[in-house]
Motif scaffolding. Sequence first.
Motif: not given
Length: 331
Positions: A202-210, A220-228
């Motif tokens: 999965w990808t953990m995304v830091r979104a400004a809003t839901r 698009a901005a790279g505000h995320a990290y990847s994990s299993n």
Amino acid sequence: MGDPTAEANRGLAVGPFAHDGVWLRCALHCHTTQSDGMLSPAMLRRYYSMGHFDVLAITDHDQLTPAPDAHSEDDDLLLLPGTEISLRSPESGGPLHVLGLGVNAMPRVPERATLLETAAAVQAEGGLAFVAHPWWTGLRSDELGDLAGVTGIEVYNAGCEVEQGRGDSAQYWDTLLSQGLPMLAIATDDHHYPGFDAFQGWTMVRAATRTPEAVLAALAAGHAYSSNGPDIHGIWIEADRIRVASSPAVAISLLGAPPRGVRVNAGPHGLKQPGDVPRGADGRRNGAYPGNLLTEATFPLLTGSPYLRVEVLDAHGRKAWSNPIWLPARG
């Protein structure tokens, strides 16, 4: 999923950790009975909602599957429109698959389209283009041509891992990053079969809003990290050092363009005693966890690399991957 030990004096937060917002667990590559998956679109939505995901992208092959309705009032899963576009590699002749995430309509891709043309078609429909499972498809890093318009690659694909052991494309990713190409990463299930290739990437995304729009903007901005498996709680730059906090880990690595890299290991392979500084790095072990697993590590900023990235390895062999951190040349 914030870091409970984060403090204001840790330095400058980088990547998604430098931005306010909500963390969303995203499944960005899934198939239904509309292509080669086992679940109907409605059942797939229910499955991932019950699996505690926040965002689902249905990416059936070469088509845009309509979003199914929620199965109950408790289902607040966000749906991203998506597709997996099938191309052929220009040199090896093998499959070259591209995820189009967030597209408004099915991209108009010419016959025998190049990756550049496909990325442009995805962008024209408001989406982001990611190269899918490059290690599994046997892509050569020198045959992709112009990568303009490509947002990134799948650094991990669970389906390819459980089928062949070719799910981790980090080495391929490093090759592209070492060339100065600003490739972001996502981790996915590439789900086809319940109980086999589900809930493993999965990808953990830091979104400004839901909202779907905020999720796409964060990707698009790279505000995320990847994990299993593991969580990354924070990354901070402190003068000439970089600090990482994570869920309990057996190892935390800071990697640059090969051969640059340094790793802090828990147990006998790294921190033999508190205060040891292997190769200029140190870490904090938490005695509440079996084996005194790491929850923090501090590294010197590596020189001579256009980028740095973090990998976290947990006791079950699962990983988390940060997006690249681009720094000014330091020699």
